[in-house]
Design an enzyme around this catalytic site. Structure first.
Site, PDB file in Angstrom:
ATOM      1  N   MET A  62     -55.875 -22.166  51.839  1.00 18.28           N
ATOM      2  CA  MET A  62     -57.179 -22.209  52.490  1.00 18.28           C
ATOM      3  C   MET A  62     -57.755 -20.817  52.743  1.00 18.28           C
ATOM      4  O   MET A  62     -58.962 -20.629  52.701  1.00 18.28           O
ATOM      5  CB  MET A  62     -57.020 -22.985  53.801  1.00 18.28           C
TER       6      MET A  62
ATOM      7  N   GLU B  39     -41.165 -27.949  63.725  1.00 16.45           N
ATOM      8  CA  GLU B  39     -40.267 -28.986  63.219  1.00 16.45           C
ATOM      9  C   GLU B  39     -38.796 -28.646  63.475  1.00 16.45           C
ATOM     10  O   GLU B  39     -37.994 -29.538  63.734  1.00 16.45           O
ATOM     11  CB  GLU B  39     -40.549 -29.251  61.742  1.00 16.45           C
TER      12      GLU B  39
ATOM     13  N   ARG C 153     -51.831 -31.699  45.928  1.00 18.89           N
ATOM     14  CA  ARG C 153     -51.717 -33.151  45.749  1.00 18.89           C
ATOM     15  C   ARG C 153     -53.065 -33.821  45.974  1.00 18.89           C
ATOM     16  O   ARG C 153     -53.796 -33.461  46.897  1.00 18.89           O
ATOM     17  CB  ARG C 153     -50.685 -33.727  46.735  1.00 18.89           C
TER      18      ARG C 153
ATOM     19  N   HIS D   9     -43.797 -36.529  57.328  1.00 18.77           N
ATOM     20  CA  HIS D   9     -44.174 -35.600  58.420  1.00 18.77           C
ATOM     21  C   HIS D   9     -43.952 -36.223  59.794  1.00 18.77           C
ATOM     22  O   HIS D   9     -44.554 -35.790  60.784  1.00 18.77           O
ATOM     23  CB  HIS D   9     -45.671 -35.188  58.356  1.00 18.77           C
TER      24      HIS D   9
ATOM     25  N   ASN E  28     -32.636 -27.223  56.700  1.00 17.28           N
ATOM     26  CA  ASN E  28     -33.597 -27.938  55.860  1.00 17.28           C
ATOM     27  C   ASN E  28     -33.272 -27.540  54.423  1.00 17.28           C
ATOM     28  O   ASN E  28     -33.667 -26.477  53.950  1.00 17.28           O
ATOM     29  CB  ASN E  28     -35.013 -27.508  56.257  1.00 17.28           C
TER      30      ASN E  28
ATOM     31  N   ARG F   8     -32.671 -31.899  58.337  1.00 14.78           N
ATOM     32  CA  ARG F   8     -33.888 -32.603  57.967  1.00 14.78           C
ATOM     33  C   ARG F   8     -33.568 -33.465  56.745  1.00 14.78           C
ATOM     34  O   ARG F   8     -33.062 -32.961  55.739  1.00 14.78           O
ATOM     35  CB  ARG F   8     -34.980 -31.611  57.600  1.00 14.78           C
TER      36      ARG F   8
ATOM     37  N   GLY G 283     -54.303 -26.777  60.174  1.00 16.82           N
ATOM     38  CA  GLY G 283     -54.735 -27.367  61.450  1.00 16.82           C
ATOM     39  C   GLY G 283     -54.708 -26.364  62.595  1.00 16.82           C
ATOM     40  O   GLY G 283     -55.561 -26.392  63.485  1.00 16.82           O
TER      41      GLY G 283
ATOM     42  N   ASN H  18     -49.514 -27.381  53.759  1.00 16.65           N
ATOM     43  CA  ASN H  18     -49.556 -27.548  52.311  1.00 16.65           C
ATOM     44  C   ASN H  18     -49.664 -29.028  51.981  1.00 16.65           C
ATOM     45  O   ASN H  18     -50.442 -29.452  51.158  1.00 16.65           O
ATOM     46  CB  ASN H  18     -48.269 -26.996  51.713  1.00 16.65           C
TER      47      ASN H  18
HETATM   48  P1  ADP Z   1     -45.894 -26.333  54.755  1.00 17.35           P
HETATM   49  O1  ADP Z   1     -44.987 -26.320  55.978  1.00 17.35           O
HETATM   50  O2  ADP Z   1     -46.397 -27.696  54.385  1.00 17.35           O
HETATM   51  O3  ADP Z   1     -45.427 -25.508  53.611  1.00 17.35           O
HETATM   52  P2  ADP Z   1     -47.765 -24.926  56.492  1.00 17.35           P
HETATM   53  O4  ADP Z   1     -47.910 -25.906  57.607  1.00 17.35           O
HETATM   54  O5  ADP Z   1     -47.042 -23.665  56.755  1.00 17.35           O
HETATM   55  O6  ADP Z   1     -47.225 -25.639  55.189  1.00 17.35           O
HETATM   56  O7  ADP Z   1     -49.233 -24.591  55.975  1.00 17.35           O
HETATM   57  C1  ADP Z   1     -49.444 -23.718  54.898  1.00 17.35           C
HETATM   58  C2  ADP Z   1     -50.947 -23.634  54.608  1.00 17.35           C
HETATM   59  O8  ADP Z   1     -51.640 -23.270  55.794  1.00 17.35           O
HETATM   60  C3  ADP Z   1     -51.311 -22.579  53.598  1.00 17.35           C
HETATM   61  O9  ADP Z   1     -51.229 -23.062  52.290  1.00 17.35           O
HETATM   62  C4  ADP Z   1     -52.754 -22.273  53.970  1.00 17.35           C
HETATM   63  O10 ADP Z   1     -53.624 -23.153  53.278  1.00 17.35           O
HETATM   64  C5  ADP Z   1     -52.837 -22.595  55.451  1.00 17.35           C
HETATM   65  N1  ADP Z   1     -52.977 -21.397  56.283  1.00 17.35           N
HETATM   66  C6  ADP Z   1     -52.018 -20.590  56.745  1.00 17.35           C
HETATM   67  N2  ADP Z   1     -52.556 -19.586  57.475  1.00 17.35           N
HETATM   68  C7  ADP Z   1     -53.880 -19.773  57.466  1.00 17.35           C
HETATM   69  C8  ADP Z   1     -55.009 -19.089  58.045  1.00 17.35           C
HETATM   70  N3  ADP Z   1     -54.857 -17.997  58.768  1.00 17.35           N
HETATM   71  N4  ADP Z   1     -56.227 -19.592  57.814  1.00 17.35           N
HETATM   72  C9  ADP Z   1     -56.392 -20.707  57.079  1.00 17.35           C
HETATM   73  N5  ADP Z   1     -55.394 -21.400  56.523  1.00 17.35           N
HETATM   74  C10 ADP Z   1     -54.150 -20.944  56.712  1.00 17.35           C
END
Ligand code: ADP
Length: 402
Positions: free
Chosen positions: A287, A388, A245, A184, A7, A95, A336, A215
Site C-alpha cells: 500500500m 498474533e 489475492r 486470521h 510460526n 501457530r 488497517g 498482506n
Molecule cells: P502480513 O502479516 O499479512 O504479512 P502485515 O499485517 O504486516 O502483513 O501487513 C503488511 C502490509 O501492510 C504491507 O504489504 C503494506 O501494504 C501495509 N503497510 C505496512 N506499513 C504501511 C504504512 N506505513 N502505510 C500503508 N500501508 C502499510
C-alpha cells in the site's frame, strides 16, 4: 513462565520468546531461506528497550531442525542470550493454520492432535505441513516442554451452518469437507478481546466488525463475542481484495480461464493467489508503494485503492445487516493500523448508518488502541494493533492453566 511462540512456514521459522509475568518480549526473530544455498537467522533481543540488540548470522540451514537448533543457540548464548538453558522455556505455542472442524480452541499437542492436524493437510497443503515440521522439531528439541497448537481457524468454528455452507452439492461437504472455515482467527479474537478490555465490558455482550488488513485481508462479524461470519472461506482466497489475492470473483472464472486462456488448474490457482489483488490491478502489492504511485498520477494504482476500499465497504454493510446492532468497527494489521486513507475510504459515506469518523484523529499511524470516531457516532470506530505472537502466548498459557 517463559513461552516460545513458533510460526513455522515452508522455508522460514518466525519465533518470539515472551516472559508472561509482564508479557515482555525477550527475543524475536526469523530463520529464513531454509534449504537454500544460504540461510539467514536474525534475532532481536529485548526489542523496543534500551538494551535492544540485533544479531544476524548467514549460513546454510539444511532443514527446520537445523534452523530451530540455531534459534536455541541464539537464545542461550552466554554473552547475548536471554535464557541460560533451554529448560527455562516453560511452554511452546505453535501457530497452526488449519484446524478444520476438529479444533474449536487452542489445544495441547498430543499424538492424536498431530494426527488430526495431518488429516487437515488437504485443506491447507502449503501451510499445515510446514506447521507440522515446526511441531516435530520442537518436540525433538524440547521433549518435556508442553506444546500447544493455536489454530487460525478455531475462532471461526462458531459460524453457523447457514453462513459456512456453500450452495453446492451437500455430498461435497460430507466427503471433502468443503465449507467456509475462515482464517486470521487469532488476530480477530485478539482485537475483539482488546476492545472489550478497553471499554470494560464482557466480550459476550459485544457485537463487532473486525477488519484485518495486512498482506492477507479479512473481515469478521462478531456477535456476542463469537465469530458468526468471516470473509475468508475454504481457503484464504475469498472475500476482500488482498496484496496478491483476488478475493471474491465469479466462480465461473476458473472455467473461463481454462477454456479461453488455456490455463491449467495450477496456473489458475497461481494467478488468483499470487498475481491478482492489488498487484493484479496495478502491479504493486504494498500500500505504501500504491500511495506513492497515486501521488505520481498512476491511474491503475488509484483504481486498485478504490477496488479494495469499495469491497471493504460492501462487506461492512453486509455485516451490519448480519449483526443488527454493531458496537464498534475495529481496524487492525499492516494496512488497517498504518493507512489512514484506506480506513477513511472504507467507511466514507456511511454517516447515514451512524458511522462517523473523526478525520483529524484518523490521520495517524496507530501505535496503540485509538478511538477514531466522532463523539456522536452511533458505532465506534477503533484502530487496535494486532499482536498474533502475544495472542498465541496467552492462549498457550490459558490451555496449560486449565
Ligand atoms: P502480513 O502479516 O499479512 O504479512 P502485515 O499485517 O504486516 O502483513 O501487513 C503488511 C502490509 O501492510 C504491507 O504489504 C503494506 O501494504 C501495509 N503497510 C505496512 N506499513 C504501511 C504504512 N506505513 N502505510 C500503508 N500501508 C502499510
Amino acid at each position: 513462565m517463559k513461552i516460545l511462540v513458533i510460526n513455522s512456514g515452508s522455508s522460514s521459522i518466525k519465533f518470539q520468546l515472551l516472559a508472561m509475568e509482564d508479557e515482555t518480549v525477550l527475543a524475536s526473530g526469523i530463520v529464513e531461506r531454509i534449504g537454500e544455498d544460504e540461510g539467514l537467522v536474525k534475532c532481536t533481543f529485548k526489542p523496543g528497550t534500551a538494551d535492544e540488540a540485533v544479531v544476524k548470522q548467514r549460513e546454510v540451514i539444511k532443514d527446520h531442525t537445523s534452523g530451530m537448533r540455531l534459534v536455541v543457540d541464539f537464545l542461550t548464548d552466554k554473552k547475548t542470550g536471554v535464557i541460560s538453558d533451554r529448560s527455562d522455556i516453560g511452554a511452546i505455542g505453535h501457530r497452526v493454520v488449519h484446524g478444520g472442524e476438529d479444533f474449536h480452541q487452542p489445544t495441547r499437542i498430543t499424538p492424536e492432535v498431530m494426527a488430526a492436524v495431518e488429516k487437515n493437510v488437504p485443506l491447507a497443503p502449503l501451510h499445515n505441513p510446514a506447521n507440522i515440521d515446526g511441531i516435530k522439531v520442537a518436540r525433538e528439541l524440547f521433549a518435556d516442554v508442553p506444546q500447544v497448537a493455536v489454530f487460525d481457524t478455531a475462532f471461526h468454528q462458531t459460524i453457523p451452518p447457514h453462513a459456512y455452507h456453500y450452495a453446492i452439492p451437500y455430498a461435497l461437504y460430507e466427503k471433502e469437507r468443503i465449507r467456509r472455515y475462515g482464517f486470521h482467527g487469532t488476530s480477530h479474537k485478539f482485537v475483539a478481546g482488546e476492545y472489550a478490555r478497553l471499554v470494560g465490558k464482557p466480550l459476550e455482550q459485544l457485537n463487532l466488525i473486525t477488519i484485518h488488513l495486512g498482506n492477507g485481508c479479512s473481515m469478521t462479524a462478531v456477535k456476542n463475542g463469537q465469530s458468526v461470519d468471516t470473509t475468508l472461506g475454504l481457503t484464504p482466497l475469498e472475500g476482500l481484495v488482498m496484496g496478491t489475492r483476488s478475493g471474491d470473483v465469479d466462480p465461473a472464472i476458473h472455467a473461463f480461464l481454462a477454456r479461453n486462456c488455456n490455463l491449467d488448474i495450477d496456473a489458475i490457482d497461481n494467478l488468483l493467489n499470487k498475481e491478482s489483488g492489488l498487484k493484479g490491478l496495478c502491479g504493486l502489492n504494498d500500500m505504501r508503494d500504491i500511495h506513492d504511485a497515486i501521488a505520481a498520477g498512476d491511474q491503475r494504482a488509484k483504481l486498485a485503492l478504490e477496488v479494495q476500499t469499495y469491497r471493504n465497504k460492501k462487506y461492512v454493510g453486509a455485516y451490519m445487516a448480519v449483526l443488527g446492532r454493531v458496537d464498534a468497527i475495529v481496524f487492525t494489521a499492516g494496512i488497517g493500523e498504518n493507512d489512514e486513507v484506506v480506513r477513511e475510504k472504507t467507511l466514507e459515506g456511511l454517516e447515514c448508518f451512524g458511522i462517523s469518523m473523526d478525520l483529524a484523529v484518523n490521520d495517524q499511524r496507530i501505535k496503540k488502541p485509538t478511538l477514531l470516531s466522532t463523539s456522536d457516532s452511533k458505532i465506534e470506530i477503533w484502530g487496535i494493533p494486532t499482536n498474533e505472537e502475544l495472542a498465541i502466548a496467552r492462549e498457550t498459557q490459558a490451555v496449560l492453566q486449565k
